[in-house]
Design a protein around this motif. Structure first.
Motif, PDB file in Angstrom:
ATOM      1  N   GLN A  63       8.366   1.687   6.955  1.00  0.00           N
ATOM      2  CA  GLN A  63       9.137   2.685   7.713  1.00  0.00           C
ATOM      3  C   GLN A  63       8.190   3.595   8.503  1.00  0.00           C
ATOM      4  O   GLN A  63       6.963   3.592   8.242  1.00  0.00           O
ATOM      5  N   ARG A  88       0.843  -1.196   0.000  1.00  0.00           N
ATOM      6  CA  ARG A  88       0.000   0.000   0.000  1.00  0.00           C
ATOM      7  C   ARG A  88       0.876   1.244   0.000  1.00  0.00           C
ATOM      8  O   ARG A  88       1.762   1.382   0.861  1.00  0.00           O
ATOM      9  N   THR A 121      -0.329   2.467  10.766  1.00  0.00           N
ATOM     10  CA  THR A 121      -1.409   2.678  11.728  1.00  0.00           C
ATOM     11  C   THR A 121      -2.697   3.065  10.993  1.00  0.00           C
ATOM     12  O   THR A 121      -3.785   2.638  11.364  1.00  0.00           O
TER      13      THR A 121
HETATM   14  N1  ATP Z   1      -3.792   5.644   2.672  1.00  0.00           N
HETATM   15  C1  ATP Z   1      -3.722   6.822   3.299  1.00  0.00           C
HETATM   16  N2  ATP Z   1      -4.584   7.803   2.956  1.00  0.00           N
HETATM   17  C2  ATP Z   1      -4.530   8.997   3.566  1.00  0.00           C
HETATM   18  N3  ATP Z   1      -3.623   9.331   4.532  1.00  0.00           N
HETATM   19  C3  ATP Z   1      -2.746   8.391   4.908  1.00  0.00           C
HETATM   20  C4  ATP Z   1      -2.748   7.096   4.329  1.00  0.00           C
HETATM   21  N4  ATP Z   1      -1.766   6.382   4.880  1.00  0.00           N
HETATM   22  C5  ATP Z   1      -1.183   7.190   5.780  1.00  0.00           C
HETATM   23  N5  ATP Z   1      -1.761   8.390   5.806  1.00  0.00           N
HETATM   24  C6  ATP Z   1      -1.368   9.508   6.640  1.00  0.00           C
HETATM   25  O1  ATP Z   1       0.051   9.506   6.689  1.00  0.00           O
HETATM   26  C7  ATP Z   1       0.505   9.812   7.996  1.00  0.00           C
HETATM   27  C8  ATP Z   1       1.395   8.702   8.554  1.00  0.00           C
HETATM   28  O2  ATP Z   1       0.645   7.525   8.620  1.00  0.00           O
HETATM   29  P1  ATP Z   1       0.715   6.511   9.864  1.00  0.00           P
HETATM   30  O3  ATP Z   1       0.730   7.216  11.165  1.00  0.00           O
HETATM   31  O4  ATP Z   1      -0.350   5.517   9.646  1.00  0.00           O
HETATM   32  O5  ATP Z   1       2.140   5.889   9.609  1.00  0.00           O
HETATM   33  P2  ATP Z   1       2.840   4.725  10.425  1.00  0.00           P
HETATM   34  O6  ATP Z   1       3.539   3.894   9.426  1.00  0.00           O
HETATM   35  O7  ATP Z   1       1.903   4.040  11.305  1.00  0.00           O
HETATM   36  O8  ATP Z   1       3.893   5.512  11.262  1.00  0.00           O
HETATM   37  P3  ATP Z   1       4.635   5.020  12.604  1.00  0.00           P
HETATM   38  O9  ATP Z   1       5.472   3.867  12.252  1.00  0.00           O
HETATM   39  O10 ATP Z   1       5.411   6.214  12.960  1.00  0.00           O
HETATM   40  O11 ATP Z   1       3.541   4.683  13.571  1.00  0.00           O
HETATM   41  C9  ATP Z   1      -0.734  10.021   8.841  1.00  0.00           C
HETATM   42  O12 ATP Z   1      -1.000  11.409   8.881  1.00  0.00           O
HETATM   43  C10 ATP Z   1      -1.833   9.317   8.079  1.00  0.00           C
HETATM   44  O13 ATP Z   1      -3.089   9.917   8.295  1.00  0.00           O
END
Ligand code: ATP
Length: 852
Positions: free
Chosen positions: A592, A516, A598
């Motif tokens: 990463q 994704r 999340t």
């Molecule tokens: N498919 C998506 N559509 C819209 N916004 C997204 C999408 N994926 C991620 N985001 C946005 O990108 C940002 C980072 O995403 P997220 O917090 O899920 O990353 P993460 O991989 O879980 O980070 P970490 O490892 O630091 O927890 C957030 O602001 C989230 O809302």
């Protein structure tokens, strides 16, 4: 009610000359011609006999020929014939008639017919079929009638009308039950026990066969297939006898499942257990040879033939590439034909144009000549006038006049004034006028011819032009159609290919990997970073690395930034379904920091809710759907792994005090954590409050919650315990939903102190995950599961006790190119790894145990 005449029917003599097909065709013709309300009883009896001997497909195929687009009387007769055959030949025929193809056909005819009688007959017959055999296909068809805008009202009317019939059936049933109640208790218990025993035996053998089908190395186990065939016959007999109404639904469902499993068994092993797969294949071939049925165009037939090939196992599954080549070949033929036709028309047009041009030139010449002649005549006229007045041509400066035809006017002689007599002048005048007249006639004639020919050619040219336009339009349409067709075929082939691929993956126990790519964030756009991802096909992602080199990765699914949460979940839900069937499923998000893990797992509210909430909703929906036959309970646990320590996120500080959380092996669902709190869940809405509790506990004592949450792995366990109400068979399914901590490059992040400690720990556990995957990929004797708490916890899933799905989340921004490259590489390596065959958690609790 079974018609005794048919149940006692002796076997028919050998089929006449045309074989079974010819005999069936003749019998159907007799049915159509019969004046009896229920058709020709003898013909029906022989049809029933054919069905009992395994030629049900041929009978249905013949009926089909007379069912669509036929006069209402014939359609109604065909419904009666099917009904009679179904009543008298039993559940096998009911299974055939409840196929998607037939239920679809019945729905379409009911919907499109202009005859209310035909419509009502179809509905009423379907209701009785469903009442008799409880077939899923007919249940769905009734539901379609009920939901339909046009058929809903008449359906309710027909349903109400059949209530009367139901009442009479019910009174018969009550009568039977009274008889049953009159039996002494021992007898009654015997019957009940027998029914339960038979059901249990059937279910046991069916489960074994289905298991063998899922694990092809066990095949061919002909013995178990023959057992199943025998059980199926027993179920059919019980259902036919009408004496086991209590378990009629179970019997029908078993018959359907036996049919499916035995069919598949025959297709996969080539062993004939008398399920008639061969005749089905034959019928399918015949289908293709027959004249087009309007709902089965050539393309669909090809696809059905392919599907049949597919069902006959990977060995017989025609290669997608071959179908593509065939489609392309057909497309090319079509286009060549159109091109030749166009070329031919073009030549004709060219010829016509030339002829038209020639004609126009002739017309021009003729006009010039005509003008010359008229001029000449005028000169003659002038001279005649001068001569009449007595002038001398020579004196008046006349040049000698040209000779026109045989008549010379005043030429040659140059008569003097005295010599010009009145008679000569009169003769000349008369000559002149006759020449004029002749000329006019010639001109008129030529003009008419010219106009006629010209308009003829003009019409020909405009026809040819119209044909050209039409031909090129046809050409374009053929191109468009061929393109659409090829695209459609391609899509279906890809889908089919994917289905087979998934089945193979499942059988091999491979991890599935979905990729994704999240959208560019505002700060990345503001920072002037570019998007380095593109999506050449549905399963591929192309990424341009820091040095500008493009790299292509293929995954089981690829989601672009535009894909919503619902689409992501759509491809995940089949895995969720299998949790209720007693499988362990493990879904984890890798990537990463900030790549969208999340967001994918947890998500937000409403449409943005992630896999965790959607999975729980789906589980509850399945449990609700199956509540008639199964009862399930759901519990949830949440933990985090932070610097190699496990914390129970649902236990309060007080509850957790003094407890140790250790990973152990050998629980009913595989690896487990000691002392972990399990919270019962009764509705999908509970997950919000549970996750809120988990988040509160997670942030306790943490200075920066957001920072912390991405520095620990979070695991949500959903455990579903299911008991089959009839058999007391219990199954347990564990769904593990894991949001891993983000991988990070230490040199780039410049972390220090506690942050460095966390990052080292995360990287250690993620690299331990990499080592485990590498070990599995090489089929190493020793796979280092115990190198980190995370891998130790995932051991059961990765050792073949769970269906595993990994989401690799990547950022599209150029400044993350290096990390995205590593994540994609890691995920594509993991994709090829076989974790071993997946086992189902199931135990049978005996009646005695249950009573205890
Ligand atoms: N498919 C998506 N559509 C819209 N916004 C997204 C999408 N994926 C991620 N985001 C946005 O990108 C940002 C980072 O995403 P997220 O917090 O899920 O990353 P993460 O991989 O879980 O980070 P970490 O490892 O630091 O927890 C957030 O602001 C989230 O809302």
């Amino acid at each position: 009610m079974l018609n005794p005449q048919f149940t006692r029917m002796p076997p028919t003599s050998a089929a006449p000359m045309g074989g079974v097909g010819g005999d069936v065709a003749e019998l159907i013709r007799r049915e159509i011609a019969s004046k009896q309300p229920d058709g020709d009883a003898e013909a029906t009896a022989r049809l029933v006999e054919h069905i009992r001997r395994g030629s049900g497909d041929i009978v249905l195929q013949e009926i089909r020929q007379h069912f669509k687009y036929n006069p209402p009387a014939t359609q109604i007769r065909m419904m009666t014939v099917m009904d009679q055959c179904l009543i008298n030949s039993g559940p096998q025929f009911a299974v055939m008639l409840s196929s998607e193809k037939w239920t679809d056909r019945l729905f379409k005819v009911a919907k499109t017919t202009t005859s209310p009688e035909v419509r009502d007959k179809i509905m009423q017959t379907t209701i009785t079929w469903y009442q008799r055999y409880h077939t899923n296909g007919h249940q769905r068809l009734l539901h379609r009638f009920q939901q339909s805008h046009t058929l809903g009202d008449p359906f309710h009317r027909i349903a109400a009308k059949t209530v009367k019939e139901q009442q009479s059936q019910r009174s018969e049933e009550q009568h039977r039950q009274r008889n049953f109640a009159n039996l002494d208790t021992a007898n009654r218990n015997d019957i009940l026990d027998t029914e339960d025993t038979i059901l249990l035996q059937c279910q046991g053998d069916l489960a074994s066969l289905e298991y063998a089908l899922e694990h092809p190395h066990i095949l061919p186990d002909t013995e178990i297939a023959s057992e199943c065939k025998a059980h199926k016959l027993v179920c059919m007999r019980m259902l036919e006898s009408g004496e086991h109404e209590r378990i009629a639904a179970e019997l029908m469902s078993l018959i359907e499942r036996f049919s499916e499993a035995l069919d598949l068994f025959e297709a996969m092993t080539g062993v004939d257990v008398g399920e008639g797969a061969a005749s089905k294949m034959r019928a399918l071939e015949d289908d293709d040879l027959n004249e087009a049925d309007s709902d089965d165009d050539d393309q669909q037939k090809q696809l059905r033939r392919k599907r049949a090939c597919g069902a006959a196992g990977a060995g017989q599954h025609a290669d997608a590439a071959a179908v593509m080549i065939q489609a392309q070949q057909q497309t090319e033929d079509l286009m060549n034909r159109e091109r030749t036709e166009t070329e031919h028309l073009r030549q004709q047009l060219e010829e016509l144009r030339q002829k038209h041009e020639e004609l126009q030139n002739k017309y021009k010449d003729a006009k010039v000549k005509n003008k010359e002649v008229v001029n000449m005549l005028n000169q003659y006229a002038e001279r005649v006038e001068v001569l009449e007045k007595g002038g001398s041509g020579a004196g008046a400066g006349f040049s000698p006049l040209p000779v026109f035809g045989a008549v010379s006017v005043g030429a040659g002689k140059a008569p003097g004034r005295a010599a010009v007599s009145a008679s000569v002048v009169a003769e000349m005048r008369s000559n002149l006028s006759s020449i004029r007249k002749g000329l006019r006639e010639i001109r008129d004639m030529r003009c008419a011819d010219m106009v006629k020919e010209s308009s003829y050619f003009a019409a020909q040219i405009s026809n040819a032009m119209a044909a050209m336009v039409q031909a090129s339009e046809n050409d374009r349409q053929a191109d468009r159609k061929a393109l659409q067709w090829t695209q459609e075929l391609y899509k279906r082939e890809m889908k089919l290919r994917k289905q087979y691929y998934n089945t193979i993956q499942e059988l091999k126990g491979n991890i599935r990997v979905y990729c994704r790519v999240r959208p560019m964030l505002q700060k990345e756009l503001d920072g002037g970073y570019t998007d380095v991802m593109s999506f050449p096909t549905e399963d591929e992602v192309k990424f341009t690395d820091a040095s500008g080199r493009p790299k292509l990765f293929e995954f089981d699914e690829v989601y672009s930034p535009a894909d919503p949460q619902s689409k992501v979940f759509e491809d995940t839900s089949p895995l969720i379904d299998s949790v209720v069937d007693g499988f362990n499923v493990c879904i984890f998000a890798y990537g990463q920091t900030g790549s969208g893990k999340t967001f994918t797992m947890g998500g937000g509210e409403g449409e943005t809710k992630g896999i965790n909430t959607r999975a729980l909703e789906r589980l509850f929906q399945i449990i609700e759907d199956r509540k008639e036959t199964e009862v399930s309970t759901v519990t949830v646990s949440v933990l985090e792994i932070y610097i190699e320590q496990i914390r129970d996120l649902l236990a309060t500080k007080k509850e957790a005090a003094g407890l140790t959380y250790e990973v152990k092996q050998g629980g009913p669902y595989g690896t487990y954590v000691t002392n972990l709190k399990e919270v019962p869940v009764t509705s999908p809405r509970d997950i919000d409050s549970i996750m809120a509790t988990a988040q509160t506990h997670r942030s306790e004592g943490m200075t920066n919650m957001n920072e912390h949450s991405s520095r620990s792995h979070m695991l949500l366990y959903i455990i579903v315990r299911t008991t089959n109400k009839q058999t007391n068979m219990q199954s347990y399914g564990k769904l593990s939903l894991i949001d891993l901590a983000g991988s990070e490059r230490l040199d780039k992040s410049g972390a220090e102190g506690q942050r460095l400690k966390e990052a080292v720990s995360i990287n250690k556990s993620l690299s331990a995950l990499g080592d485990v995957i590498a070990g599995l990929a090489q089929s190493s004797k020793h796979v280092p599961f115990r190198n980190s708490v995370l891998t130790f916890l995932l051991q059961d899933s990765m050792a073949g006790q769970a269906k595993v799905l990994m989401f690799v989340c990547v950022s599209p921004a150029s400044y993350n190119a290096s990390e995205s490259g590593s994540s994609l590489l890691f995920a594509s390596r993991a994709r090829g790894v076989a974790f071993g065959q997946i086992k189902k958690n199931a135990t049978t609790e005996s009646k005695d145990e249950k009573q205890k």
